[in-house]
Scaffold this motif. Sequence first.
Motif, PDB file in Angstrom:
ATOM      1  N   PHE A  28       1.028  -1.169   0.100  1.00 22.76           N
ATOM      2  CA  PHE A  28       0.017   0.029  -0.068  1.00 22.76           C
ATOM      3  C   PHE A  28       1.014   1.283  -0.066  1.00 22.76           C
ATOM      4  O   PHE A  28       1.598   1.121   0.748  1.00 22.76           O
ATOM      5  N   THR A  29       0.858   2.287  -0.975  1.00 24.99           N
ATOM      6  CA  THR A  29       1.403   3.448  -1.056  1.00 24.99           C
ATOM      7  C   THR A  29       0.667   4.436  -0.288  1.00 24.99           C
ATOM      8  O   THR A  29      -0.431   4.181   0.305  1.00 24.99           O
ATOM      9  N   ASP A  32      -2.627   5.009  -1.445  1.00 27.88           N
ATOM     10  CA  ASP A  32      -3.842   4.018  -1.276  1.00 27.88           C
ATOM     11  C   ASP A  32      -4.149   4.259   0.201  1.00 27.88           C
ATOM     12  O   ASP A  32      -5.441   3.785   0.340  1.00 27.88           O
ATOM     13  N   ILE A  33      -3.206   4.492   1.170  1.00 36.01           N
ATOM     14  CA  ILE A  33      -3.945   4.604   2.416  1.00 36.01           C
ATOM     15  C   ILE A  33      -4.638   6.057   2.609  1.00 36.01           C
ATOM     16  O   ILE A  33      -5.779   5.734   3.155  1.00 36.01           O
ATOM     17  N   ILE A  34      -4.443   6.815   1.803  1.00 35.81           N
ATOM     18  CA  ILE A  34      -5.243   8.224   1.825  1.00 35.81           C
ATOM     19  C   ILE A  34      -6.562   7.767   1.231  1.00 35.81           C
ATOM     20  O   ILE A  34      -7.822   8.082   1.663  1.00 35.81           O
ATOM     21  N   GLU A  35      -6.553   6.881   0.293  1.00 35.37           N
ATOM     22  CA  GLU A  35      -7.897   6.705  -0.522  1.00 35.37           C
ATOM     23  C   GLU A  35      -8.710   6.003   0.431  1.00 35.37           C
ATOM     24  O   GLU A  35     -10.056   5.911   0.366  1.00 35.37           O
ATOM     25  N   ARG A  36      -8.118   4.811   1.376  1.00 33.50           N
ATOM     26  CA  ARG A  36      -8.826   4.474   1.941  1.00 33.50           C
ATOM     27  C   ARG A  36      -9.361   4.824   3.278  1.00 33.50           C
ATOM     28  O   ARG A  36     -10.539   4.760   3.711  1.00 33.50           O
ATOM     29  N   MET A  37      -8.751   5.887   3.518  1.00 34.71           N
ATOM     30  CA  MET A  37      -9.294   6.856   4.848  1.00 34.71           C
ATOM     31  C   MET A  37     -10.189   7.705   4.246  1.00 34.71           C
ATOM     32  O   MET A  37     -11.637   7.711   4.723  1.00 34.71           O
ATOM     33  N   VAL A  38     -10.290   8.053   2.885  1.00 35.50           N
ATOM     34  CA  VAL A  38     -11.617   8.881   2.262  1.00 35.50           C
ATOM     35  C   VAL A  38     -12.624   7.955   2.183  1.00 35.50           C
ATOM     36  O   VAL A  38     -13.923   8.286   2.516  1.00 35.50           O
ATOM     37  N   LYS A  39     -12.669   6.727   1.864  1.00 35.70           N
ATOM     38  CA  LYS A  39     -13.515   5.611   1.686  1.00 35.70           C
ATOM     39  C   LYS A  39     -14.475   5.529   3.078  1.00 35.70           C
ATOM     40  O   LYS A  39     -15.416   5.109   3.067  1.00 35.70           O
ATOM     41  N   ARG A  40     -13.571   5.526   4.256  1.00 39.27           N
ATOM     42  CA  ARG A  40     -14.242   5.316   5.417  1.00 39.27           C
ATOM     43  C   ARG A  40     -15.204   6.468   5.722  1.00 39.27           C
ATOM     44  O   ARG A  40     -15.848   6.424   6.799  1.00 39.27           O
TER      45      ARG A  40
END
Length: 151
Positions: A28-29, A32-40
Amino acid sequence: MLKYCLRENLLTAKPDDFMAQVTDSQVFTLDDIIERMVKRGTTVTRTDLAALMQLYTQECTYIVEEGGTLNTPLINTSYSISGVFDGADDGFDAKRHALHLNITAGTGGIKSDVVSDFMQRVCRRQTRGIYGCSGIHAGTMKGRREYSGIR
């Protein structure tokens, strides 16, 4: 889910000794981590998250470069020096000594007793021949998110 397989341990004299090798670990870059945070469903914007993470990373880098150590929920750092010093007045010599940055799981990271418990449960359910480990034991380790972040 953390995938691993067991391979014969050639470093010991016992023929029944095996060692674990992690396989197929997903990378995970920062994006990718920021995208996962936004999706939450956070109310913080992607731009603000990216800026915050960049600032955090830069500050951690400066601390380590200055010789400081980190004690964060994700990682802890420390330093060690290897090599032999010739007397109490001998100084650091890059030809004879090496500086090491040590990184361990942080206060909110993987707990060794939890990992040990997971491994014991998984080892009871080992399967053979998966994830390119033909002919050797293989399995998966499932962790609880709140303890280890391993899924």
